[in-house]
Design a protein around this motif. Structure first.
Motif, PDB file in Angstrom:
ATOM      1  N   GLU A   7      43.273  55.572  93.479  1.00  0.00           N
ATOM      2  CA  GLU A   7      44.213  55.874  94.433  1.00  0.00           C
ATOM      3  C   GLU A   7      44.702  57.348  94.034  1.00  0.00           C
ATOM      4  OE1 GLU A   7      49.032  54.461  94.950  1.00  0.00           O
ATOM      5  OE2 GLU A   7      47.824  53.871  93.033  1.00  0.00           O
ATOM      6  N   VAL A   8      44.289  57.666  93.035  1.00  0.00           N
ATOM      7  CA  VAL A   8      44.502  59.274  92.774  1.00  0.00           C
ATOM      8  C   VAL A   8      43.530  60.090  93.714  1.00  0.00           C
ATOM      9  CG1 VAL A   8      44.254  61.151  90.857  1.00  0.00           C
ATOM     10  CG2 VAL A   8      45.146  58.852  90.341  1.00  0.00           C
ATOM     11  N   TYR A   9      42.289  59.952  93.544  1.00  0.00           N
ATOM     12  CA  TYR A   9      41.673  60.681  94.280  1.00  0.00           C
ATOM     13  C   TYR A   9      41.421  60.385  95.792  1.00  0.00           C
ATOM     14  CZ  TYR A   9      37.414  57.130  93.931  1.00  0.00           C
ATOM     15  OH  TYR A   9      36.888  56.177  93.827  1.00  0.00           O
ATOM     16  N   CYS A  10      42.023  59.291  96.205  1.00  0.00           N
ATOM     17  CA  CYS A  10      42.365  59.079  97.676  1.00  0.00           C
ATOM     18  C   CYS A  10      43.150  60.114  97.965  1.00  0.00           C
ATOM     19  CB  CYS A  10      42.470  57.581  97.908  1.00  0.00           C
ATOM     20  SG  CYS A  10      40.817  56.696  97.985  1.00  0.00           S
ATOM     21  N   LEU A  11      44.381  59.945  97.268  1.00  0.00           N
ATOM     22  CA  LEU A  11      45.297  61.026  97.849  1.00  0.00           C
ATOM     23  C   LEU A  11      44.782  62.315  97.939  1.00  0.00           C
ATOM     24  CD1 LEU A  11      48.083  59.862  95.413  1.00  0.00           C
ATOM     25  CD2 LEU A  11      48.221  59.825  97.806  1.00  0.00           C
ATOM     26  N   HIS A  12      43.796  62.847  97.134  1.00  0.00           N
ATOM     27  CA  HIS A  12      43.206  64.073  97.443  1.00  0.00           C
ATOM     28  C   HIS A  12      42.282  64.169  98.538  1.00  0.00           C
ATOM     29  CE1 HIS A  12      44.942  65.887  93.783  1.00  0.00           C
ATOM     30  NE2 HIS A  12      44.431  64.787  92.863  1.00  0.00           N
ATOM     31  N   LEU A  13      41.634  63.156  98.742  1.00  0.00           N
ATOM     32  CA  LEU A  13      40.527  63.095  99.897  1.00  0.00           C
ATOM     33  C   LEU A  13      41.570  62.892 101.330  1.00  0.00           C
ATOM     34  CD1 LEU A  13      38.127  60.152  98.711  1.00  0.00           C
ATOM     35  CD2 LEU A  13      37.730  62.735  99.197  1.00  0.00           C
ATOM     36  N   LYS A  14      42.572  62.393 101.142  1.00  0.00           N
ATOM     37  CA  LYS A  14      43.474  62.276 102.554  1.00  0.00           C
ATOM     38  C   LYS A  14      43.842  63.491 102.716  1.00  0.00           C
ATOM     39  CE  LYS A  14      47.838  60.145 104.117  1.00  0.00           C
ATOM     40  NZ  LYS A  14      48.856  59.290 103.733  1.00  0.00           N
ATOM     41  N   LYS A  15      44.287  64.475 101.807  1.00  0.00           N
ATOM     42  CA  LYS A  15      44.613  66.053 101.995  1.00  0.00           C
ATOM     43  C   LYS A  15      43.610  66.490 102.657  1.00  0.00           C
ATOM     44  CE  LYS A  15      48.614  66.039  98.461  1.00  0.00           C
ATOM     45  NZ  LYS A  15      48.961  66.753  97.484  1.00  0.00           N
ATOM     46  N   MET A  16      42.264  66.392 102.191  1.00  0.00           N
ATOM     47  CA  MET A  16      41.100  67.136 102.510  1.00  0.00           C
ATOM     48  C   MET A  16      40.763  66.906 103.968  1.00  0.00           C
ATOM     49  SD  MET A  16      37.263  67.315 100.956  1.00  0.00           S
ATOM     50  CE  MET A  16      36.955  65.786 101.880  1.00  0.00           C
ATOM     51  N   PHE A  17      40.906  65.438 104.189  1.00  0.00           N
ATOM     52  CA  PHE A  17      40.617  65.050 105.602  1.00  0.00           C
ATOM     53  C   PHE A  17      41.758  65.384 106.519  1.00  0.00           C
ATOM     54  CE2 PHE A  17      38.176  61.275 103.466  1.00  0.00           C
ATOM     55  CZ  PHE A  17      37.015  62.171 103.677  1.00  0.00           C
ATOM     56  N   GLU A  18      42.900  65.632 106.098  1.00  0.00           N
ATOM     57  CA  GLU A  18      43.902  65.982 107.189  1.00  0.00           C
ATOM     58  C   GLU A  18      43.538  67.571 107.441  1.00  0.00           C
ATOM     59  OE1 GLU A  18      47.481  65.857 104.809  1.00  0.00           O
ATOM     60  OE2 GLU A  18      47.930  63.541 105.581  1.00  0.00           O
ATOM     61  N   PHE A  19      43.079  68.285 106.601  1.00  0.00           N
ATOM     62  CA  PHE A  19      42.417  69.682 106.829  1.00  0.00           C
ATOM     63  C   PHE A  19      41.232  69.624 107.589  1.00  0.00           C
ATOM     64  CE2 PHE A  19      39.749  73.214 105.995  1.00  0.00           C
ATOM     65  CZ  PHE A  19      40.522  74.109 106.488  1.00  0.00           C
ATOM     66  N   LEU A  20      40.374  69.056 107.314  1.00  0.00           N
ATOM     67  CA  LEU A  20      39.000  68.656 108.215  1.00  0.00           C
ATOM     68  C   LEU A  20      39.108  68.241 109.628  1.00  0.00           C
ATOM     69  CD1 LEU A  20      36.441  67.427 105.391  1.00  0.00           C
ATOM     70  CD2 LEU A  20      37.019  70.031 106.300  1.00  0.00           C
ATOM     71  N   ASP A  21      40.363  67.312 109.783  1.00  0.00           N
ATOM     72  CA  ASP A  21      40.634  66.839 110.943  1.00  0.00           C
ATOM     73  C   ASP A  21      41.527  67.619 111.952  1.00  0.00           C
ATOM     74  OD1 ASP A  21      39.106  64.645 110.516  1.00  0.00           O
ATOM     75  OD2 ASP A  21      40.637  63.340 109.595  1.00  0.00           O
ATOM     76  N   LEU A  22      41.701  68.874 111.459  1.00  0.00           N
ATOM     77  CA  LEU A  22      42.834  69.762 112.329  1.00  0.00           C
ATOM     78  C   LEU A  22      42.095  69.759 113.720  1.00  0.00           C
ATOM     79  CD1 LEU A  22      43.699  72.478 109.936  1.00  0.00           C
ATOM     80  CD2 LEU A  22      45.276  70.915 111.002  1.00  0.00           C
ATOM     81  N   PRO A  23      42.767  69.639 114.764  1.00  0.00           N
ATOM     82  CA  PRO A  23      42.062  69.625 115.930  1.00  0.00           C
ATOM     83  C   PRO A  23      41.973  70.921 116.772  1.00  0.00           C
ATOM     84  CG  PRO A  23      44.372  68.912 116.207  1.00  0.00           C
ATOM     85  CD  PRO A  23      44.211  69.154 114.848  1.00  0.00           C
ATOM     86  N   ASN A  24      40.873  71.130 117.574  1.00  0.00           N
ATOM     87  CA  ASN A  24      40.923  72.310 118.320  1.00  0.00           C
ATOM     88  C   ASN A  24      41.677  72.377 119.396  1.00  0.00           C
ATOM     89  OD1 ASN A  24      37.771  71.875 117.285  1.00  0.00           O
ATOM     90  ND2 ASN A  24      38.561  74.001 116.942  1.00  0.00           N
ATOM     91  N   LYS A  25      42.677  72.897 119.451  1.00  0.00           N
ATOM     92  CA  LYS A  25      43.669  72.939 120.671  1.00  0.00           C
ATOM     93  C   LYS A  25      43.144  73.716 122.059  1.00  0.00           C
ATOM     94  CE  LYS A  25      46.976  74.377 117.783  1.00  0.00           C
ATOM     95  NZ  LYS A  25      46.438  74.310 116.365  1.00  0.00           N
ATOM     96  N   MET A  26      42.576  74.702 121.771  1.00  0.00           N
ATOM     97  CA  MET A  26      41.895  75.507 122.795  1.00  0.00           C
ATOM     98  C   MET A  26      41.139  74.503 123.662  1.00  0.00           C
ATOM     99  SD  MET A  26      41.378  79.115 121.300  1.00  0.00           S
ATOM    100  CE  MET A  26      40.862  80.117 123.064  1.00  0.00           C
ATOM    101  N   TYR A  27      41.305  74.592 124.902  1.00  0.00           N
ATOM    102  CA  TYR A  27      40.599  73.648 126.029  1.00  0.00           C
ATOM    103  C   TYR A  27      39.077  74.367 125.912  1.00  0.00           C
ATOM    104  CZ  TYR A  27      38.649  71.863 130.203  1.00  0.00           C
ATOM    105  OH  TYR A  27      37.750  71.070 131.238  1.00  0.00           O
TER     106      TYR A  27
END
Length: 613
Positions: free
Chosen positions: A330-350
């Protein structure tokens, strides 16, 4: 600490293993195999030891005892040998793990919209994730280190269950001791001790995370004051001249003292693990008493006592670690979640899909049509209602005072940003419709804050590991670097800087600017953009670049940003920017003839520095 559902934890863990498989191939598999061998070894010894003791206490057959001893030695040797081989591979891969982790973030940052690269909030999020990963191993590293724990749990529980199953089938003749409730009772005791241990771990981790926040801040401050200021050659001069080290020492000393005075987290982090160990010890004690009681009543041999006690101990350890793993996951999944939130930042530019037309005649036309732009999170327009058109082969100078919008104009042209209003056209097609990467490929740019790298000179010019040596030399010659190149014994293979090569050479600011110009020429794109290309050059070198500019640019469009108006006389067209708008266009003579215009004002303001009174 925020809690996270089991379903989400499974998803995050699975994705984490996918990332490790892509960036750290073989590392997790190797650690799993190593731990499988390592965890099996104690059970091999336990089983053979029980057989040997039974043989000595019973029939005393020397051949059978020797066979058991030989089997134990051979199997342990085989496990040790395989562990040695796998361990060497794992150590090498784990040593490279941190570099692989950095590549994860590097790959993401190369795909971020430039708007996000300059976004302070997004960069803060990246920094938080990276610091947690690199300083404490939170997230992916925990997943790597947790893999052996998972394997050990599986082996301990499965092998212990196999070795202790007969314990509950052995009869003593005593109905109470032979009742099947003992099996459930002992298992329940293990689970209960595991839950207590898990609860203690969660409390410890909550305290640790809060402590980490302060430690991350301390390390961030220390890195800036203790490393960047002292070791950065540009900043270090001021630190020494103004004796800022005393001020810096006070800041770092104050933070360190505050950390030393805060003793409460240290006590709490020590107390909770001790509580967990006490719970597990109590469960082990009950197991030992049960085995001793059955043995006293004659249910099994002396050898089996050794087997059951050791196996039950491992079973308790397995259950305890299983509960620990659930909490740690549970502890490292919280850190993984934060990392994936950064890695999943979308490209807004067409990103576009049209192919940029390849024209043999280089008849490319670029038009800014009523373009206005404001940077994110601001209401102030950096550009407003810009209208300008030029074609390949023309040399356009962009001039104006600081803050007039010159660099923003170039960022929009290169599509690092999209206009807030209006549109930019390439051959009458909105540049948004072109494939983004292909559109970027038609520009060669020398930014004012360009970067050279600790690679060879040729690799810096080609921006590639492989390069055409003759082409590199020709571009360096055109850029005015020929004389300096002759003093380099290794020529294009000369390493820049000493980060990786003790024979690397340092280059001055002006020399670096010439190398950056050569890089733009090497790319051979139809558009070449120079942002203050001679700012770091001496007057002689500057004149050399100006005199060769037609040769340098060739038939390509050259967009030239400068605050030195004298350097713009060779351009076909000059665009004068002021307060985000294009207020004048024309060639040098036309603009100078307008005595009421901004260009005339700027020219005369600068002319005094070139006039001898």
């Amino acid at each position: 600490m925020n809690r996270i559902s089991i379903k989400e934890r499974v998803s995050l863990t699975k994705r984490g293993f996918g990332v490790l498989k892509e960036y750290c191939p073989g590392l997790v598999q190797g650690k799993a195999l190593y731990e499988l061998l390592n965890s099996l070894q104690p059970f091999i010894s336990v089983w053979f030891s029980a057989r040997i003791i039974d043989e000595i206490a019973g029939q005393r057959r020397m051949a059978a005892a020797a066979a058991y001893v030989t089997g134990a030695v051979l199997l342990n040797f085989l496990c040790a040998a395989l562990k040695g081989i796998v361990g060497q591979v794992c150590n090498k891969r784990e040593a490279m793990m941190w570099s692989w982790f950095r590549k994860i973030f590097a790959d993401k940052e190369m795909t971020l919209d430039f708007e996000d690269v300059e976004n302070a909030e997004i960069q803060r999020r990246r920094q938080d994730v990276e610091e947690n990963l690199y300083m404490f191993g939170n997230g992916l590293a925990q997943l790597v280190w947790g893999t052996p724990t998972f394997i050990r749990i599986f082996v301990n529980i499965a092998a212990s269950a196999a070795l202790t199953f007969t314990l509950f089938l052995s009869k003593t003749g005593n109905r109470l001791m032979d009742h099947p409730v003992w099996m459930a009772g002992l298992l329940l005791g293990f689970i209960l001790s595991g839950l207590i241990n898990s609860s203690a771990l969660k409390k410890e981790n909550d305290i640790f995370i809060n402590w980490c926040k302060g430690t991350v801040w301390f390390n961030r401050v220390f890195q800036f004051y203790g490393r960047d200021l002292y070791m950065n050659p540009e900043k270090a001069k001021d630190v020494r001249i103004y004796k800022q080290n005393s001020f810096i020492s006070k800041i770092i000393g104050g933070l360190a003292q505050k950390d030393r005075e805060d003793r409460k987290p240290n006590f709490q982090r020590s107390f909770y693990p001790a509580l967990g160990v006490l719970a597990v010890g109590a469960a082990d004690m009950v197991c030992y008493l049960f085995v001793v009681a059955k043995a006293f009543l004659g249910a099994f041999s002396v050898g089996n006592i050794v087997q059951y006690v050791a196996a039950l101990s491992k079973l308790g350890e397995g259950v305890k670690e299983f509960m620990y793993m659930l909490a740690d996951n549970e502890v490292y999944c919280l850190h993984l979640k934060k990392m994936f939130e950064f890695l999943d930042l979308p490209n807004k530019m067409y990103q576009g899909s049209l192919t940029v037309e390849k024209r043999d005649d280089n008849e490319y036309y670029v038009e800014f049509r009523d373009v206005s732009f404001k940077y994110p999170k601001t209401d102030i327009y950096a550009l407003h209602h810009v209208n300008i058109k030029f074609k390949v082969g023309e040399k356009l100078a962009v001039v104006g005072m600081n803050g007039s919008g010159k660099t923003t104009f170039i960022k929009l042209l290169c599509r690092l940003y999209d206009p807030t209003e209006g549109e930019i056209l390439l051959n009458d097609v909105n540049i948004k419709k072109y494939d983004y990467q292909e559109y970027m490929s038609i520009f060669s740019v020398v930014f004012q804050d360009f970067q050279l790298f600790s690679f060879s000179l040729g690799q810096n010019v080609a921006a590639s590991a492989e390069f055409d040596r003759e082409k590199v030399l020709a571009c360096l010659e055109k850029a005015g670097f020929g004389e300096r190149l002759e003093s380099m014994p290794k020529g294009a293979e000369t390493s820049l800087y000493k980060n990786f090569d003790s024979d690397g050479v340092e280059v001055s600011g002006g020399e670096a600017q010439k190398i950056a110009l050569a890089r733009a020429l090497y790319k051979g794109a139809p558009f070449i953009i120079l942002d203050e290309p001679t700012a770091a050059l001496d007057p002689v070198s500057e004149y050399e670049v100006y005199s060769k500019f037609d040769e340098i640019a060739g038939d390509r469009t050259a967009v030239y940003i400068s605050h030195r108006l004298a350097s713009c006389r060779f351009c076909d067209k000059i665009a004068v920017f002021h307060e985000g708008a294009v207020i004048q266009t024309g060639n040098h003579e036309e603009l100078l003839a307008d005595t009421d215009g901004k260009y005339y004002e700027l020219w005369n303001a600068q002319a005094q520095y070139y006039t001898i009174s």
